[in-house]
Design an enzyme around this catalytic site. Structure first.
Site, PDB file in Angstrom:
ATOM      1  N   SER A  44      -0.927 -32.668   2.074  1.00  0.00           N
ATOM      2  CA  SER A  44      -1.658 -31.570   2.714  1.00  0.00           C
ATOM      3  C   SER A  44      -2.201 -30.700   1.589  1.00  0.00           C
ATOM      4  O   SER A  44      -1.449 -30.052   0.876  1.00  0.00           O
ATOM      5  CB  SER A  44      -0.736 -30.760   3.637  1.00  0.00           C
ATOM      6  OG  SER A  44       0.269 -30.125   2.910  1.00  0.00           O
ATOM      7  N   HIS A 154       3.802 -34.286   7.195  1.00  0.00           N
ATOM      8  CA  HIS A 154       4.815 -35.106   6.535  1.00  0.00           C
ATOM      9  C   HIS A 154       5.597 -35.962   7.525  1.00  0.00           C
ATOM     10  O   HIS A 154       6.505 -36.688   7.121  1.00  0.00           O
ATOM     11  CB  HIS A 154       5.802 -34.219   5.757  1.00  0.00           C
ATOM     12  CG  HIS A 154       5.206 -33.617   4.529  1.00  0.00           C
ATOM     13  ND1 HIS A 154       5.921 -32.804   3.673  1.00  0.00           N
ATOM     14  CD2 HIS A 154       3.971 -33.703   3.991  1.00  0.00           C
ATOM     15  CE1 HIS A 154       5.143 -32.415   2.685  1.00  0.00           C
ATOM     16  NE2 HIS A 154       3.950 -32.950   2.856  1.00  0.00           N
ATOM     17  N   GLU A 163       7.869 -28.193   6.447  1.00  0.00           N
ATOM     18  CA  GLU A 163       9.084 -28.417   5.663  1.00  0.00           C
ATOM     19  C   GLU A 163      10.161 -27.397   5.997  1.00  0.00           C
ATOM     20  O   GLU A 163       9.873 -26.203   6.131  1.00  0.00           O
ATOM     21  CB  GLU A 163       8.789 -28.325   4.159  1.00  0.00           C
ATOM     22  CG  GLU A 163       7.813 -29.347   3.640  1.00  0.00           C
ATOM     23  CD  GLU A 163       7.494 -29.132   2.165  1.00  0.00           C
ATOM     24  OE1 GLU A 163       8.202 -28.339   1.504  1.00  0.00           O
ATOM     25  OE2 GLU A 163       6.536 -29.743   1.676  1.00  0.00           O
ATOM     26  N   GLU A 205       9.091 -37.284   0.903  1.00  0.00           N
ATOM     27  CA  GLU A 205       9.820 -36.416  -0.022  1.00  0.00           C
ATOM     28  C   GLU A 205      11.334 -36.533   0.148  1.00  0.00           C
ATOM     29  O   GLU A 205      12.093 -35.700  -0.339  1.00  0.00           O
ATOM     30  CB  GLU A 205       9.356 -34.969   0.155  1.00  0.00           C
ATOM     31  CG  GLU A 205       7.877 -34.815  -0.187  1.00  0.00           C
ATOM     32  CD  GLU A 205       7.363 -33.392  -0.032  1.00  0.00           C
ATOM     33  OE1 GLU A 205       8.173 -32.480   0.217  1.00  0.00           O
ATOM     34  OE2 GLU A 205       6.138 -33.195  -0.162  1.00  0.00           O
ATOM     35  N   ASP A 240       8.349 -24.132   4.745  1.00  0.00           N
ATOM     36  CA  ASP A 240       6.923 -24.253   4.442  1.00  0.00           C
ATOM     37  C   ASP A 240       6.228 -24.527   5.762  1.00  0.00           C
ATOM     38  O   ASP A 240       6.261 -25.649   6.278  1.00  0.00           O
ATOM     39  CB  ASP A 240       6.665 -25.393   3.449  1.00  0.00           C
ATOM     40  CG  ASP A 240       5.172 -25.622   3.206  1.00  0.00           C
ATOM     41  OD1 ASP A 240       4.366 -24.771   3.649  1.00  0.00           O
ATOM     42  OD2 ASP A 240       4.812 -26.634   2.578  1.00  0.00           O
ATOM     43  N   GLU A 283       6.677 -20.027   3.407  1.00  0.00           N
ATOM     44  CA  GLU A 283       5.478 -20.416   2.665  1.00  0.00           C
ATOM     45  C   GLU A 283       4.302 -20.644   3.615  1.00  0.00           C
ATOM     46  O   GLU A 283       4.468 -21.261   4.670  1.00  0.00           O
ATOM     47  CB  GLU A 283       5.800 -21.704   1.902  1.00  0.00           C
ATOM     48  CG  GLU A 283       4.713 -22.272   1.041  1.00  0.00           C
ATOM     49  CD  GLU A 283       5.154 -23.578   0.398  1.00  0.00           C
ATOM     50  OE1 GLU A 283       4.290 -24.464   0.233  1.00  0.00           O
ATOM     51  OE2 GLU A 283       6.351 -23.723   0.067  1.00  0.00           O
ATOM     52  N   ASP A 311       0.740 -20.920  -0.979  1.00  0.00           N
ATOM     53  CA  ASP A 311       0.453 -22.256  -1.506  1.00  0.00           C
ATOM     54  C   ASP A 311      -1.035 -22.542  -1.309  1.00  0.00           C
ATOM     55  O   ASP A 311      -1.849 -22.294  -2.189  1.00  0.00           O
ATOM     56  CB  ASP A 311       1.325 -23.296  -0.806  1.00  0.00           C
ATOM     57  CG  ASP A 311       1.016 -24.725  -1.251  1.00  0.00           C
ATOM     58  OD1 ASP A 311       0.390 -24.907  -2.310  1.00  0.00           O
ATOM     59  OD2 ASP A 311       1.395 -25.678  -0.539  1.00  0.00           O
ATOM     60  N   LYS A 336       1.727 -25.248  -8.503  1.00  0.00           N
ATOM     61  CA  LYS A 336       1.461 -26.688  -8.549  1.00  0.00           C
ATOM     62  C   LYS A 336       0.404 -26.935  -9.619  1.00  0.00           C
ATOM     63  O   LYS A 336      -0.745 -26.505  -9.463  1.00  0.00           O
ATOM     64  CB  LYS A 336       0.947 -27.188  -7.192  1.00  0.00           C
ATOM     65  CG  LYS A 336       1.976 -27.144  -6.071  1.00  0.00           C
ATOM     66  CD  LYS A 336       1.331 -27.557  -4.753  1.00  0.00           C
ATOM     67  CE  LYS A 336       2.359 -27.686  -3.631  1.00  0.00           C
ATOM     68  NZ  LYS A 336       1.691 -27.954  -2.322  1.00  0.00           N
ATOM     69  N   HIS A 364       6.582 -29.739  -6.798  1.00  0.00           N
ATOM     70  CA  HIS A 364       6.083 -31.116  -6.857  1.00  0.00           C
ATOM     71  C   HIS A 364       4.926 -31.278  -5.873  1.00  0.00           C
ATOM     72  O   HIS A 364       4.480 -30.320  -5.247  1.00  0.00           O
ATOM     73  CB  HIS A 364       7.208 -32.079  -6.487  1.00  0.00           C
ATOM     74  CG  HIS A 364       7.675 -31.916  -5.061  1.00  0.00           C
ATOM     75  ND1 HIS A 364       8.422 -32.856  -4.396  1.00  0.00           N
ATOM     76  CD2 HIS A 364       7.491 -30.921  -4.134  1.00  0.00           C
ATOM     77  CE1 HIS A 364       8.672 -32.462  -3.150  1.00  0.00           C
ATOM     78  NE2 HIS A 364       8.118 -31.282  -2.988  1.00  0.00           N
ATOM     79  N   LYS A 387      10.862 -26.544  -6.243  1.00  0.00           N
ATOM     80  CA  LYS A 387      10.766 -27.295  -4.999  1.00  0.00           C
ATOM     81  C   LYS A 387      10.336 -28.705  -5.373  1.00  0.00           C
ATOM     82  O   LYS A 387       9.217 -28.921  -5.827  1.00  0.00           O
ATOM     83  CB  LYS A 387       9.737 -26.614  -4.092  1.00  0.00           C
ATOM     84  CG  LYS A 387       9.257 -27.404  -2.889  1.00  0.00           C
ATOM     85  CD  LYS A 387       8.200 -26.579  -2.154  1.00  0.00           C
ATOM     86  CE  LYS A 387       7.474 -27.380  -1.114  1.00  0.00           C
ATOM     87  NZ  LYS A 387       6.479 -26.578  -0.382  1.00  0.00           N
TER      88      LYS A 387
END
Length: 419
Positions: A44, A154, A163, A205, A240, A283, A311, A336, A364, A387
């Site tokens: 994403s 995800h 998340e 993940e 997240d 997040e 993010d 990131k 990551h 993370k």
């Protein structure tokens, strides 16, 4: 005159990331030293991120990176060869000047970043320094934020939030990792009981994606696992939301738990969650350009000692961070390196955030490699948070295991981050 610090060769290749998609790997060398770095890739992605150059066409379903590889081996190599690797930030500047676009679309952020990371590692090798020392030397071990329940992009379930992470905070990183791994195993048992053994298969993940239907169901089972593992009060929760993925611009509404919500209703959901569960971080609570609801939630969260992380909102971009500071949109940065496309720019973003009292969480991407660069980055910058997925799948554990090695190497010099 060439010295052993002079870059003599830059080479790149196409390798596969953890999702089986191509990415860029770069080798760089002086006369007697060499280094390698690999570039991660997101699932994403924010619309304001630097451009990841892909080939298009039929090969690898259009996701090949031969163009980016060729740019490294030809255009970038011509500029970089002959430069002093110890001046790695200057190497970044030279590449950015060569690209000349605001989003790195000429050369590709994946091409530039591969060379950027490899050059920094080469600089550390030639000076016989640990990479974390070169990157700031703060020697702060980060609290691991482990994505162990997946939704959104995800997962193939009805959970909109992307998340749900556990964040164990022990006296050392080794203690923290152990607590997280033990809680992960307890959660696996709880999910198997509630949703069946097939629900304990893991995603990109390393997290689980059971058929959970609501945000609070996910938080409830996570909270129960923390308590059953014996870590009530020692393991916190991070979310997240990745709200850009479930926002409708025409309706100006968010689709959560099977219904449409205004930003006001979504804010009330976040506040209820913060009051009911040990949440310390949220997040991307709203869409990346839906600025209006951010300040009120950030103020409300601050009273509850919860950080609001940008993010997609910030994309590790100093310009977006300055805008967010001015508008008081959030109080933490998700860092990131591939969002901005060079190491020096990512470090600028981190320092700008920390100098203004923000927290920083190094992160990551969903498409990862075995390169543990971000482990050294988190320790060197002293962000105190990282993370990098569940304690499962080798490309995630590569980062955690590198942090164990760093803590061992630092010994009494290692300091544990706080949340």
């Amino acid at each position: 005159m060439k010295t052993d610090n002079t870059i003599r060769k830059v080479w790149a290749r196409e390798i596969l990331d953890s999702r089986g998609n191509p990415t860029v790997e770069v080798d760089i060398s002086t006369k007697t030293n060499s280094a390698r770095a690999a570039v991660p890739s997101g699932a994403s992605t924010g619309i304001h991120e630097a451009l990841e150059l892909r080939d298009g066409g039929l090969r690898y379903h259009g996701k090949g990176v031969r163009k980016a590889v060729q740019n490294v081996c030809t255009k970038i190599s011509k500029v970089v060869v002959g430069m002093d690797c110890r001046r790695w930030a200057s190497v970044d500047t030279a590449m950015l000047r060569l690209d000349g676009t605001p989003n790195k679309s000429a050369l590709g952020a994946n091409a530039i970043l591969g060379v950027s990371l490899a050059t920094a590692r080469l600089a550390a090798n030639t000076q016989k320094k640990p990479l974390y020392s070169l990157l700031g030397g703060k020697n702060v071990m980060p609290v691991p934020c482990m994505n162990i329940i997946n939704g959104g992009k995800h997962a193939d379930n009805k959970l909109q939030f992307q998340e749900f992470m556990i964040c164990p905070h022990g006296k050392t990183f080794a203690d923290s990792l152990r607590m997280g791994a033990e809680t992960y195993q307890v959660l696996k048992q709880e999910i198997a009981k509630a949703y069946g053994k097939s629900s304990t298969n893991v995603g990109d993940e390393g997290g689980f994606a059971p058929n959970i239907k609501s945000v609070e169901d996910a938080l409830s089972i996570l909270d129960r696992a923390i308590r059953k593992a014996g870590y009530d009060g020692l393991v916190k929760i991070a979310i997240d939301a990745a709200s850009s993925e479930f926002y409708d611009k025409k309706k100006k509404a968010y689709f959560v738990d099977g219904k449409w919500m205004s930003s006001d209703k979504l804010t009330r959901l976040y506040e209820r969650i913060m009051d009911a569960y040990p949440v310390f971080s949220i997040e991307d609570p709203f869409e990346q350009d839906d600025f209006e609801p951010y300040p009120a939630l950030t103020a409300s969260a601050k009273k509850r000692k919860v950080q609001i992380v940008g993010d997609d909102l910030l994309v590790t971009n100093p310009e977006r961070i300055r805008m967010a500071l001015d508008k008081r949109l959030c109080n933490a940065l998700l860092l990131k390196v591939n969002q901005i496309g060079s190491l020096s720019e990512a470090i600028t973003a981190a320092k700008l955030s920390m100098n203004n009292g923000w927290h920083v969480m190094v992160s990551h991407r969903s498409g990862e490699t075995e390169d543990p660069f971000i482990a050294d980055l988190a320790v060197g910058l002293g962000t105190g948070q990282i993370k990098t997925g569940a304690p499962c799948r080798s490309e995630r554990l590569a980062k955690y295991n590198q942090l164990l090695r760093i803590e061992e190497e630092l010994g009494h010099k290692a300091k544990m981050g706080k949340i």
